[in-house]
Design a protein around this motif. Structure first.
Motif, mmCIF file in Angstrom:
data_model
loop_
_atom_site.group_PDB
_atom_site.id
_atom_site.type_symbol
_atom_site.label_atom_id
_atom_site.label_comp_id
_atom_site.label_asym_id
_atom_site.label_seq_id
_atom_site.Cartn_x
_atom_site.Cartn_y
_atom_site.Cartn_z
ATOM 1 N N ILE A 441 0.646 -0.996 -0.406
ATOM 2 C CA ILE A 441 -0.029 0.170 0.411
ATOM 3 C C ILE A 441 0.578 1.291 0.162
ATOM 4 N N VAL A 442 0.422 2.335 -1.204
ATOM 5 C CA VAL A 442 0.951 3.067 -0.941
ATOM 6 C C VAL A 442 -0.339 4.205 -0.537
ATOM 7 N N ASP A 443 0.789 5.797 -0.249
ATOM 8 C CA ASP A 443 -0.480 6.815 0.186
ATOM 9 C C ASP A 443 -0.360 7.705 -0.982
ATOM 10 N N ALA A 444 -1.216 7.344 -1.683
ATOM 11 C CA ALA A 444 -1.642 8.171 -3.778
ATOM 12 C C ALA A 444 -2.495 9.929 -3.586
ATOM 13 N N GLU A 491 -5.471 6.335 -0.229
ATOM 14 C CA GLU A 491 -4.067 5.135 -0.076
ATOM 15 C C GLU A 491 -4.412 3.423 -1.143
ATOM 16 N N MET A 492 -3.739 3.269 -1.285
ATOM 17 C CA MET A 492 -3.822 2.137 -2.664
ATOM 18 C C MET A 492 -2.956 1.383 -2.612
ATOM 19 N N SER A 493 -3.183 0.135 -3.543
ATOM 20 C CA SER A 493 -1.823 -0.596 -3.780
ATOM 21 C C SER A 493 -1.429 -0.850 -5.081
ATOM 22 N N ILE A 494 0.052 -1.040 -4.813
ATOM 23 C CA ILE A 494 0.541 -0.367 -6.557
ATOM 24 C C ILE A 494 0.338 -0.863 -7.435
ATOM 25 N N LEU A 498 -1.499 1.259 -10.687
ATOM 26 C CA LEU A 498 -1.380 1.040 -11.856
ATOM 27 C C LEU A 498 -1.561 0.239 -13.528
ATOM 28 N N TYR A 499 -3.180 -0.933 -12.558
ATOM 29 C CA TYR A 499 -4.060 -0.368 -13.231
ATOM 30 C C TYR A 499 -4.420 0.413 -13.477
ATOM 31 N N ASN A 500 -5.449 1.382 -13.022
ATOM 32 C CA ASN A 500 -6.294 2.929 -13.209
ATOM 33 C C ASN A 500 -5.124 4.348 -13.573
ATOM 34 N N SER A 501 -3.760 3.531 -13.665
ATOM 35 C CA SER A 501 -2.458 4.981 -13.867
ATOM 36 C C SER A 501 -2.652 6.430 -13.237
ATOM 37 N N VAL A 502 -2.754 5.836 -11.532
ATOM 38 C CA VAL A 502 -2.613 6.972 -11.185
ATOM 39 C C VAL A 502 -1.998 7.829 -11.023
ATOM 40 N N ASN A 503 -1.477 8.702 -10.872
ATOM 41 C CA ASN A 503 0.277 9.687 -11.555
ATOM 42 C C ASN A 503 0.119 9.403 -9.479
ATOM 43 N N THR A 504 -0.404 10.156 -9.068
ATOM 44 C CA THR A 504 -0.020 10.259 -7.366
ATOM 45 C C THR A 504 0.403 9.054 -6.787
ATOM 46 N N ALA A 505 -0.465 7.740 -7.350
ATOM 47 C CA ALA A 505 0.096 6.409 -6.686
ATOM 48 C C ALA A 505 2.260 6.100 -6.959
ATOM 49 N N LEU A 507 4.006 8.463 -8.505
ATOM 50 C CA LEU A 507 5.047 8.883 -8.020
ATOM 51 C C LEU A 507 5.329 8.797 -6.287
ATOM 52 N N ALA A 508 3.840 8.071 -5.511
ATOM 53 C CA ALA A 508 4.828 8.046 -4.054
ATOM 54 C C ALA A 508 5.234 6.539 -4.159
ATOM 55 N N THR A 509 5.100 5.638 -5.180
ATOM 56 C CA THR A 509 5.951 4.710 -5.299
ATOM 57 C C THR A 509 7.527 4.913 -5.393
#
Length: 748
Positions: A441-444, A491-494, A498-505, A507-509
């Motif tokens: 889990i990363v904080d997006a 917050e969401m899993s990596i 990636l599946y939803n192409s979330v930019n902040t996720a 960058l958080a990774t």
């Protein structure tokens, strides 16, 4: 070019004094009497004097290979892509030249060919008398002398010295003529008459860029030299005197008159009957529909941009010459047979698909492109784009020589292509490689990155840098990064990010790990910025969400690891090169290396498979959960909506589809493309459907097995109940419709 200087022009030499004293007419008389050439020599002091003169005549005939067209073939070694030539020539054996052609050239150029020994004394005498009594000059060159002349000229041209003797010059110096005669005698002692005739008929110029009777027969009548009839043979033989003046397609009246002169000479010398003469003279030239041999990539009916890529490869590889001039000489004169990796059927499908998606010259200014690699070998199977290859036209007209699939160093344009979110899987791979998991889990939730935030980067001085101060995010106090779709700032899993192409996720990774671990991976995969050739920089984190530019070829090569268990093979376009003499040239062998652990790749593939096989927003040509075969991939959209992508693979074919601009970063949303309008223009809008249609057509011709399962995947099934962290909102804000618009300034 400085004027040539010969010792024969120096009156201080013995030969020079004799030449000045005797003059050309007397020289011809001496030759005829046998004082110079021992053709009818009587011996004694006169013959000795002739031999002494010959001692001072330079007579070295250095031969070079005949200028022969080079040809580029597809991977079957038979499908012709393009021909390159300075001289259009196809050498053939004398047995493959019609008897009428042989008779015609002898009748008009050297009727005593089989009687003399290289220099015809009777012909010299006749020419001398004519020159003395008439206001015009008459030539006395035998076919052997003409052959020598052509060989010397060919050698000079091949060596880059220009024309030494001037094959068709009206005036030759005494030195030139003496040298030609002496060499002709030597040639007659080394070669048979048939060998000389064969050599002559293969080397002689016959109008334009056509050399030799085979190329000329194909050009003027579309037949091989073995099928030339009396009148066709006479037409070609008549051209020898002035090849471009007597071209039958350019100057039919003079050509017809000259042809009939040759036909009459053939009859006079007993080669044809009176009836054959009359029938041949009564016939037409029949050259209304010539068959010019096209030259270069502009004439390629299949893969013109791939043709240009291969050409650029040859012209920049020192295997084919020490400098570009030598390499061009080899390509246009060396008779190379270049067998490439291009698959004809795959290429034809790629070309059809890109032009169906964006027609050439579409008012939108968009261009579609497709490139495919075999992930097991690195072979380029297809390279297509929706424009015509034409150096004399403009992109706005649907034509250009700019190759959208490669970088500037290989024929691509000066403006590289922003890749959007297609690099996000490599951030995830680096995370897993560092010991993480796709379900971590990363904080997006943070979309505002403060100036001065400390970012770990072990490969830079001090082991870290401060965001916005020592990086590319600018001088503003806050770097504002946007996501598309609601409910993404959390917050969401990596895997989910990636599946939803979330930019902040993404960058958080990246910021939760060592940035240098990411660039170490991209360096291993040879992911470089197209315009500079430099790798990704850890102090420029925007590359992780699309803020960089690269070529589709580079991207496709990197994506092959997902289909090849972490092994990457260097892209290759050429498999075999031989020249006209049968010499083989060294070309790169398959060069494959495991750059990422297979289990790391398999874990990322869990997500990429689900991205590629979700059909609900991509007009996919299969029912949900029932694709034609296993697929994986990732969309990409530049922040300006100017370039959109889908990069993905089946087991046996990795392909990158691109729809965007080649000449600017102006947005394409709300602009009709091929009659379709899009409120928002993403990788899912046209690039991914184009990729699907293409892969459905060609993918079955390659391996279509499943991708390896990870040994410790946190997920039980790749597609069941996906997405894994709860369905996205159903109120129309789903990121399935808005895949991955990146930060506002991808070019920062």
């Amino acid at each position: 070019m400085p004027p040539r200087k010969s010792p024969l022009f120096d009156t201080a030499t013995t030969v020079g004094k004799i030449m000045s004293f005797l003059g050309v007419s007397a020289l011809c008389g001496l030759l005829f009497m046998g004082l110079v050439f021992p053709l009818a020599a009587t011996g004694g002091a006169a013959a000795s004097t002739g031999s002494d003169i010959l001692e001072d005549v330079p007579a070295e005939m250095t031969e070079e290979p005949l200028s022969t067209p080079s040809r580029i073939y597809a991977n079957d070694g038979e499908t012709l892509i393009a021909t390159f030539y300075a001289e259009n020539r196809t050498p053939v054996a004398l047995d493959n030249i019609s008897q009428q052609m042989q008779d015609a050239i002898i009748a008009i150029e050297d009727e005593r060919f089989y009687q003399h020994g290289g220099v015809d004394g009777q012909g010299l005498a006749r020419a001398a008398v004519h020159t003395l009594t008439q206001p015009t000059r008459q030539g006395a060159s035998t076919l052997t002398m003409q052959y020598v002349n052509n060989v010397l000229n060919n050698a000079a041209v091949v060596r880059g010295e220009g024309s030494v003797l001037g094959s068709f010059a009206q005036e030759k110096t005494y030195a030139d003529k003496l040298r030609e005669m002496k060499l002709a005698v030597s040639v007659e002692q080394e070669m048979t008459k048939d060998e000389i005739l064969e050599g002559y008929l293969n080397i002689v110029m016959l109008g334009g860029q056509n050399y030799g009777v085979e190329a000329a027969a194909q050009h003027y009548w579309g037949i091989p030299a073995s099928e030339l009839n009396i009148q066709q043979s006479a037409t070609l033989a008549g051209m020898v005197q002035a090849p471009n003046h007597f071209k039958p397609d350019d100057n039919p009246e003079d050509s017809l008159e000259r042809r009939n002169t040759v036909i009459s000479s053939m009859h006079r010398n007993g080669f044809i009957t009176e009836q054959e003469r009359d029938e041949a003279i009564a016939s037409d030239l029949n050259v209304e529909n010539t068959n010019p041999e096209p030259s270069g990539c502009i004439a390629a009916e299949l893969g013109p941009y791939f043709c240009d890529y291969v050409t650029q490869t040859v012209l920049t590889d020192d295997t084919f010459g020490e400098n570009q001039d030598e390499r061009e000489e080899l390509l246009y004169r060396g008779g190379l047979n270049i067998v490439t990796t291009l698959d004809p059927e795959t290429q034809a499908n790629a070309e059809e698909e890109v032009k169906d998606t964006v027609p050439p010259g579409d008012d939108s200014g968009a261009v579609a492109s497709m490139i495919s690699l075999d992930p097991k070998t690195g072979s380029i199977e297809a390279m297509a784009q929706s424009t015509e290859w034409d150096p004399d036209s403009e992109l706005s007209e649907g034509s250009t020589t700019l190759n959208a699939n490669v970088g500037p160093d290989s024929g691509g344009g000066p403006n590289a292509l922003p890749v959007g979110s297609t690099l996000k899987p490599f951030v995830a791979a680096a995370w897993v490689e560092e010991g993480g998991s796709m379900d971590d889990i990363v904080d997006a939730s943070g979309s505002d990155f403060e100036q001065g935030d400390r970012i770990e980067a072990s490969c830079v001085p001090g082991g870290s840098y401060r965001l916005g101060v020592e990086s590319d995010s600018g001088d503003d106090a806050v770097w504002d990064v946007e996501n598309v779709g609601d409910n993404m700032d959390r917050e969401m899993s990596i895997d989910y990010g990636l599946y939803n192409s979330v930019n902040t996720a993404t960058l958080a990774t990246a910021f939760d790990m060592d940035m240098c671990a990411i660039t170490d991976l991209t360096d291993r995969l040879n992911i470089v910025e197209a315009s500079s050739g430099e790798g990704m920089q850890p102090t420029e984190p925007s590359f992780t969400i699309g803020g960089t530019e690269t070529s589709p070829l580079t991207l496709a090569s990197a994506y092959t690891i997902f289909a090849n268990d972490g092994t990457q093979c260097e892209p290759r376009a050429i498999t075999e090169v031989t020249d006209a003499q049968g010499n083989e040239y060294s070309v790169p062998e398959e060069n494959c290396e495991e750059v990422v652990d297979g289990d790391v790749v398999a874990q990322v593939n869990d997500t990429l498979v689900n991205i590629a096989e979700r059909p609900q927003a991509y007009n996919a040509p299969f029912e949900r959960g029932n694709p034609p075969y296993a697929m994986l991939g990732k969309t990409g959209t530049s922040g300006e909506n100017s370039n959109t992508w889908f990069a993905g693979s089946s087991e046996g074919l990795t392909s990158v589809a691109h729809v965007g601009r080649l000449d600017s970063i102006d947005p394409l949303n709300e602009i009709p493309i091929n009659g379709q309008s899009f409120e928002w223009f993403y990788g899912s809008s046209m690039a991914q459907p184009m990729w699907y249609d293409y892969m459905r057509e060609v993918g079955g011709d390659y391996p279509t097995g499943d991708f390896p399962e990870p040994s410790d995947s946190p997920f039980d099934d790749r597609r069941e109940d996906y997405p894994r962290e709860g369905a996205l909102p159903t109120d129309g804000d789903s990121s399935d419709d808005d895949d991955d618009s990146d930060d506002d300034d991808d070019d920062s």
